[in-house]
Design an enzyme around this catalytic site. Sequence first.
Site, PDB file in Angstrom:
ATOM      1  N   GLU A  17      35.787  40.494  28.791  1.00  0.00           N
ATOM      2  CA  GLU A  17      37.056  41.214  28.990  1.00  0.00           C
ATOM      3  C   GLU A  17      38.152  40.222  29.381  1.00  0.00           C
ATOM      4  OE1 GLU A  17      39.024  43.541  28.649  1.00  0.00           O
ATOM      5  OE2 GLU A  17      38.749  45.151  30.099  1.00  0.00           O
ATOM      6  N   ASP A  18      39.409  40.575  29.118  1.00  0.00           N
ATOM      7  CA  ASP A  18      40.506  39.687  29.491  1.00  0.00           C
ATOM      8  C   ASP A  18      40.852  39.774  30.978  1.00  0.00           C
ATOM      9  OD1 ASP A  18      41.492  42.282  29.224  1.00  0.00           O
ATOM     10  OD2 ASP A  18      43.268  41.718  28.090  1.00  0.00           O
ATOM     11  N   ASP A  27      42.015  44.858  36.378  1.00  0.00           N
ATOM     12  CA  ASP A  27      43.155  45.162  37.256  1.00  0.00           C
ATOM     13  C   ASP A  27      42.649  46.157  38.313  1.00  0.00           C
ATOM     14  OD1 ASP A  27      45.586  45.881  38.333  1.00  0.00           O
ATOM     15  OD2 ASP A  27      46.541  46.435  36.477  1.00  0.00           O
ATOM     16  N   PHE A  30      52.396  41.338  36.268  1.00  0.00           N
ATOM     17  CA  PHE A  30      51.970  41.585  34.887  1.00  0.00           C
ATOM     18  C   PHE A  30      51.967  40.276  34.124  1.00  0.00           C
ATOM     19  CE2 PHE A  30      51.635  43.459  30.717  1.00  0.00           C
ATOM     20  CZ  PHE A  30      50.726  44.471  30.967  1.00  0.00           C
ATOM     21  N   ARG A  61      50.770  38.354  22.392  1.00  0.00           N
ATOM     22  CA  ARG A  61      49.412  37.880  22.105  1.00  0.00           C
ATOM     23  C   ARG A  61      49.480  36.514  21.428  1.00  0.00           C
ATOM     24  NH1 ARG A  61      46.112  42.430  23.140  1.00  0.00           N
ATOM     25  NH2 ARG A  61      46.895  44.384  22.303  1.00  0.00           N
TER      26      ARG A  61
HETATM   27  P1  IMP Z   1      42.238  48.397  34.731  1.00  0.00           P
HETATM   28  O1  IMP Z   1      41.564  49.632  34.209  1.00  0.00           O
HETATM   29  O2  IMP Z   1      43.369  48.763  35.662  1.00  0.00           O
HETATM   30  O3  IMP Z   1      41.279  47.421  35.379  1.00  0.00           O
HETATM   31  O4  IMP Z   1      42.957  47.697  33.541  1.00  0.00           O
HETATM   32  C1  IMP Z   1      42.305  46.904  32.637  1.00  0.00           C
HETATM   33  C2  IMP Z   1      43.053  46.768  31.331  1.00  0.00           C
HETATM   34  O5  IMP Z   1      44.463  46.927  31.507  1.00  0.00           O
HETATM   35  C3  IMP Z   1      42.889  45.385  30.777  1.00  0.00           C
HETATM   36  O6  IMP Z   1      41.797  45.312  29.911  1.00  0.00           O
HETATM   37  C4  IMP Z   1      44.209  45.132  30.058  1.00  0.00           C
HETATM   38  O7  IMP Z   1      44.128  45.647  28.754  1.00  0.00           O
HETATM   39  C5  IMP Z   1      45.204  45.943  30.831  1.00  0.00           C
HETATM   40  N1  IMP Z   1      45.945  45.128  31.832  1.00  0.00           N
HETATM   41  C6  IMP Z   1      45.910  45.243  33.171  1.00  0.00           C
HETATM   42  N2  IMP Z   1      46.729  44.354  33.767  1.00  0.00           N
HETATM   43  C7  IMP Z   1      47.296  43.640  32.766  1.00  0.00           C
HETATM   44  C8  IMP Z   1      48.226  42.544  32.739  1.00  0.00           C
HETATM   45  O8  IMP Z   1      48.712  42.019  33.756  1.00  0.00           O
HETATM   46  N3  IMP Z   1      48.558  42.095  31.499  1.00  0.00           N
HETATM   47  C9  IMP Z   1      48.071  42.616  30.348  1.00  0.00           C
HETATM   48  N4  IMP Z   1      47.187  43.618  30.332  1.00  0.00           N
HETATM   49  C10 IMP Z   1      46.807  44.142  31.529  1.00  0.00           C
END
Ligand code: IMP
Length: 215
Positions: free
Chosen positions: A131-132, A135, A184, A197
Site C-alpha cells: 500500500e502507499d 492514514d 496531504f 502521480r
Molecule cells: P485511510 O483509510 O484513512 O488510512 O486512507 C488510506 C488511503 O487514503 C490511501 O490508500 C490513499 O489512497 C489515501 N490517502 C490518505 N492520505 C493521503 C495523502 O496524504 N495523499 C494521498 N492519498 C492519501
Amino acid sequence: MADFIKIEDDYNGYDLKMFCVPRHYEQDLESILIPYGVISDRTERLARDIVNDMGQDALVVLCVLKGGYKFCSDLLDYIKALNRNSERSVQLRVDFIRLKSYENDQSTGEIKVVGSDNLSDLKGKDVLIVEDIVDTGNTMKRLLKLIAEHNPSSVKVASLLVKRTPRSVGYRPDYIGFEVPDKFVVGYALDYNEYFRDLSHICIINDNGKKKYAI
Ligand code: IMP
C-alpha cells in the site's frame, strides 16, 4: 513493532529548487518531503527485511492500486534482485486490487473495491499487501477483513508511508517506510484527485494545488 523513519512535524522538507520537479506542478507544491532517491534506498531495505522474514512458500504480492503501484513495482524489483543473488529464493505472484476512498484531501468515509482479481485464489497462500499510505487505517482494516474472508495462510502489510494523525484507528502495518506528519502528500503515485502521480518525489501539496485540482 515495525521500524520506520520518522519525519518530524516541524520538518519542512526540501526547497523545490533543489531537485527536479515537472514545470506543471511547480506552483502547486509546498516542498519536497521525501526525494525519490531516499524512497528508493528505504525500499531496498524493506525488501531485505521482507525476504528475511519470509518462509519457503511462494508469496502472493497484492498491490493496492492506484497509489501503491510505484512502491510495489520498486519493492518487487528489489525482492527479485535478492532472489537472483542469494542461495535462498522465494517465488512471487502478483495480484492487484483497486480501492477508492478519497475526494479532494478528505476521506469519503466509504471505501469502495472498484476492481480486483479473483480473491478466492488467496486461499491457503501467504499474502503481502503493498500500500502507499496508511492514514486513518480504515482502508487497511476493511481490506484485511475482506482478505481474511478468503482464508489465506498468512497476511502481512507493507506500507511506504504511515501518517501521524489523531484520526488513526490505531492500525500499524508490518513494514513501514516512513512515518509522516498529518499533511496531504502527493507524488510517487500518490494522487490528489488523480493528479501528481507523474511526480517522482513525495511532496506536500499547497493551497494553490488543492484549489486548482479540486472537484
Ligand atoms: P485511510 O483509510 O484513512 O488510512 O486512507 C488510506 C488511503 O487514503 C490511501 O490508500 C490513499 O489512497 C489515501 N490517502 C490518505 N492520505 C493521503 C495523502 O496524504 N495523499 C494521498 N492519498 C492519501
